[in-house]
Design an enzyme around this catalytic site. Sequence first.
Site, mmCIF file in Angstrom:
data_model
loop_
_atom_site.group_PDB
_atom_site.id
_atom_site.type_symbol
_atom_site.label_atom_id
_atom_site.label_comp_id
_atom_site.label_asym_id
_atom_site.label_seq_id
_atom_site.Cartn_x
_atom_site.Cartn_y
_atom_site.Cartn_z
ATOM 1 C CB SER A 11 -0.881 0.004 1.253
ATOM 2 O OG SER A 11 -1.464 1.270 1.485
ATOM 3 C CE1 TYR A 37 -4.092 -2.445 5.480
ATOM 4 C CE2 TYR A 37 -3.307 -0.221 4.990
ATOM 5 C CZ TYR A 37 -3.812 -1.446 4.565
ATOM 6 O OH TYR A 37 -4.019 -1.657 3.217
#
Length: 261
Positions: A142, A155
């Site tokens: 990401s 995360y």
Amino acid sequence: MNINGKVALITGASKGIGQAIAYELARCGIRRLILVARNYQRLNQVAADIRQMGVEAIPLLIDLTAQREVSVIMAQAWRDYGAIDLLINCAGVAHQTPFLRSRASHVQQEMDTNVMGMYAVTSLIARRMVSRRSGTIVNVSSLMGKIAAPTMATYSATKFAIVGFTHALRLELAPHNIKVMTLLPSLTDTDMAKDLQKFRGVIPVTAEQVARACLEGLSRDSPEVLVGWQSHLAVWCSRLSPRLLEQILKFTAPRHLLYAR
């Protein structure tokens, strides 16, 4: 990589980016898709859609956090459906909360799925690719694997881990003729993202855009693929003026979460 006539295995294939990549591969000439996810109903629907496109699709119901189960089913898949030319690790979960209010169970779930699940699948498939001296691995990280964001600490930690893991793997497997790529989408309009509080000013990309970028990266054997102009801008800003980027992230973060007690 030329995907025509190849066999690919995709984790997290029942929705979002994994589903979009599966459809894009089917459109672009892949021969067989092995689809891995936990939601059997959705997985079967994706497999049915792909068969309608004239591509063989095999759905495999696997919980990636159960490593023994992963080992058994991956070995069976290689034996029953042939050598896997392309592995795409796309499965992931995200929990958004200020770190001081985070739950250990959520942190564990992110670590188990995003990192250890990816590790379990990759270790099994990579060993077999090495024995054949052929294969490509794509790990979906990401933009938060490059730029940490408030309210997304754990995360971000998992996505940073994926970037480091992939970089090391690329160097280690290159002598065995295995190519390894990191895919780094920015905020993507998926079911998972709908549960997140948005950062102001961030424009989501579509899962289809991410899938097309993935295929373009594969065609060029790119080591790393950023998706979306905002991703490129953010990474350049982090290199040239990290303090400015920090101020931007503080300003755009969901304030009701950031300052909640």
